[in-house]
Design a protein around this motif. Sequence first.
Motif, short mmCIF file in Angstrom:
data_model
loop_
_atom_site.label_atom_id
_atom_site.label_comp_id
_atom_site.label_asym_id
_atom_site.label_seq_id
_atom_site.Cartn_x
_atom_site.Cartn_y
_atom_site.Cartn_z
N LYS A 1 31.06 46.50 44.79
CA LYS A 1 30.88 46.39 43.34
C LYS A 1 32.01 45.53 42.78
O LYS A 1 33.18 45.92 42.78
CB LYS A 1 30.89 47.77 42.67
N TYR A 2 31.62 44.32 42.34
CA TYR A 2 32.56 43.39 41.71
C TYR A 2 32.20 43.28 40.23
O TYR A 2 31.05 43.07 39.87
CB TYR A 2 32.47 42.00 42.33
N PHE A 3 33.21 43.41 39.39
CA PHE A 3 33.01 43.26 37.95
C PHE A 3 33.47 41.87 37.52
O PHE A 3 34.65 41.52 37.73
CB PHE A 3 33.79 44.32 37.17
N PRO A 4 32.59 41.05 36.93
CA PRO A 4 33.00 39.71 36.50
C PRO A 4 33.94 39.77 35.30
O PRO A 4 33.81 40.62 34.44
CB PRO A 4 31.67 39.03 36.15
N LEU A 5 34.90 38.86 35.29
CA LEU A 5 35.81 38.72 34.16
C LEU A 5 35.45 37.45 33.39
O LEU A 5 35.29 36.38 33.98
CB LEU A 5 37.26 38.61 34.64
N LYS A 6 35.30 37.57 32.10
CA LYS A 6 34.97 36.43 31.25
C LYS A 6 36.20 36.08 30.41
O LYS A 6 36.56 36.80 29.48
CB LYS A 6 33.78 36.77 30.35
N ARG A 7 36.83 34.96 30.75
CA ARG A 7 38.08 34.59 30.07
C ARG A 7 37.96 33.32 29.24
O ARG A 7 38.86 32.98 28.50
CB ARG A 7 39.20 34.42 31.10
N GLY A 8 36.87 32.62 29.38
CA GLY A 8 36.72 31.38 28.62
C GLY A 8 35.66 30.50 29.24
O GLY A 8 35.29 30.67 30.41
N VAL A 9 35.18 29.53 28.47
CA VAL A 9 34.09 28.67 28.94
C VAL A 9 34.51 27.86 30.16
O VAL A 9 33.73 27.66 31.09
CB VAL A 9 33.64 27.73 27.80
N PHE A 10 35.76 27.40 30.17
CA PHE A 10 36.19 26.48 31.23
C PHE A 10 37.01 27.16 32.32
O PHE A 10 37.49 26.51 33.24
CB PHE A 10 37.00 25.32 30.63
N SER A 11 37.20 28.46 32.22
CA SER A 11 37.97 29.15 33.25
C SER A 11 37.09 29.43 34.47
O SER A 11 35.87 29.53 34.36
CB SER A 11 38.53 30.46 32.70
N LYS A 12 37.72 29.54 35.62
CA LYS A 12 36.96 29.79 36.84
C LYS A 12 36.48 31.24 36.87
O LYS A 12 37.04 32.12 36.21
CB LYS A 12 37.82 29.50 38.07
N ASN A 13 35.41 31.47 37.64
CA ASN A 13 34.86 32.82 37.74
C ASN A 13 35.82 33.71 38.54
O ASN A 13 36.25 33.36 39.63
CB ASN A 13 33.51 32.79 38.44
N GLU A 14 36.16 34.87 37.96
CA GLU A 14 37.01 35.84 38.62
C GLU A 14 36.33 37.20 38.60
O GLU A 14 35.55 37.49 37.68
CB GLU A 14 38.37 35.93 37.94
N TYR A 15 36.64 38.02 39.59
CA TYR A 15 35.99 39.32 39.71
C TYR A 15 37.03 40.39 40.03
O TYR A 15 38.00 40.15 40.76
CB TYR A 15 34.94 39.29 40.81
N VAL A 16 36.77 41.58 39.49
CA VAL A 16 37.54 42.76 39.90
C VAL A 16 36.84 43.37 41.11
O VAL A 16 35.68 43.78 41.02
CB VAL A 16 37.61 43.79 38.75
N HIS A 17 37.53 43.42 42.23
CA HIS A 17 36.96 43.95 43.48
C HIS A 17 37.13 45.47 43.48
O HIS A 17 37.98 46.02 44.18
CB HIS A 17 37.64 43.33 44.69
N ALA A 18 36.31 46.16 42.69
CA ALA A 18 36.49 47.60 42.52
C ALA A 18 36.12 48.38 43.77
O ALA A 18 36.81 49.33 44.16
CB ALA A 18 35.65 48.09 41.33
N VAL A 19 35.01 48.02 44.39
CA VAL A 19 34.58 48.60 45.67
C VAL A 19 34.24 47.43 46.58
O VAL A 19 33.40 46.60 46.22
CB VAL A 19 33.36 49.54 45.50
N ASP A 20 34.88 47.38 47.74
CA ASP A 20 34.78 46.18 48.56
C ASP A 20 34.45 46.51 50.02
O ASP A 20 35.31 46.85 50.81
CB ASP A 20 36.09 45.41 48.50
N ASN A 21 33.16 46.46 50.32
CA ASN A 21 32.68 46.63 51.70
C ASN A 21 33.00 48.01 52.26
O ASN A 21 33.64 48.16 53.30
CB ASN A 21 33.27 45.54 52.60
N VAL A 22 32.49 49.03 51.59
CA VAL A 22 32.74 50.42 51.96
C VAL A 22 31.54 50.99 52.71
O VAL A 22 30.40 50.82 52.29
CB VAL A 22 33.03 51.27 50.71
#
Length: 324
Positions: free
Chosen positions: A13-34
Amino acid sequence: MDETLIKIQNLKKYFPLKRGVFSKNEYVHAVDNVSFEIPKQKIFSVVGESGSGKTTLGRTILRLTEPTSGQVAYNGENIMALSQKDMMKFRKKMQIVFQDPYNSLHPRRLVKDIIGEGLVIHEKISSNEISDKVKEILKRVGLNEDHMFRYPHEFSGGQRQRIAMARALILNPEFIVLDEPTSALDVSVQATILDLLMELKSTFSLTYLFITHNLAVVDYISDFVAVMYLGQIVEIGKKEDIFNFPSHPYTYALLNSIPDPDPKRKRSRIIPKGEIPSAINPPSGCRFHSRCPYAKEICKVEEPQFFEISEGHLVKCHFPLNKR
């Protein structure tokens, strides 16, 4: 061999972070391959620091939060592939008790309506039948029928958590996620709630996923334990194996954080360095290497695989502390 009720495979479960139109896509790796399995009629505990992903894991298993990828099989059927309509039959079987009984109960609804809501949604029965079932389940959790006509603010914290438990039990589920159900309660109340949970488990043949950071509670109530750090499970096994033979440095550090009642007793300690890293950009290699006193160069670049310490006792570490 215990029969499996819930089987989790490569859940993310990755939560996307929205920081701006031109910023790169970032995600919070809340649950990662469990991946792990929960046996029927057992108590499986997930422990770890705040921010390790425990609550997100519990919510994702129930599909209260939709996963990024992975599978959750309930009695062999992958519920992640089901439509919302088809999921309805599983909603009755899987319930949750939230951490904070002050916020998880609707403040403007009577207790009978809070507990009976599931019956209104899932069962085609009369209001009198609903009232009878609510009365019965209230008695099961240590309350009485007079409490049906009160509002949540009229109860203590322990009583509110009993109401939350009654709401989860009213549909006769098989599996309940308990998200730190005692952490918001006074210490004097916690023991009575834990004893009630054990009693209800036996009476209703329940399976629990118990989420907590309190290792004393884990020792008291659990059959199996998974230790979670920064979205991943780093050690898993039977409760006795985890407590008697902690093999990941993080597990060892958690267990050594439990206060010792004897102030004169000397014991070795592992104190993790710094704070838990950001789940937006987790460390490469072993996720614990930046805080681990035993980390070597390989820990920084290569992610460890699970090493089997003993049957069913697995640790995700290049240099396990206990190799039996």
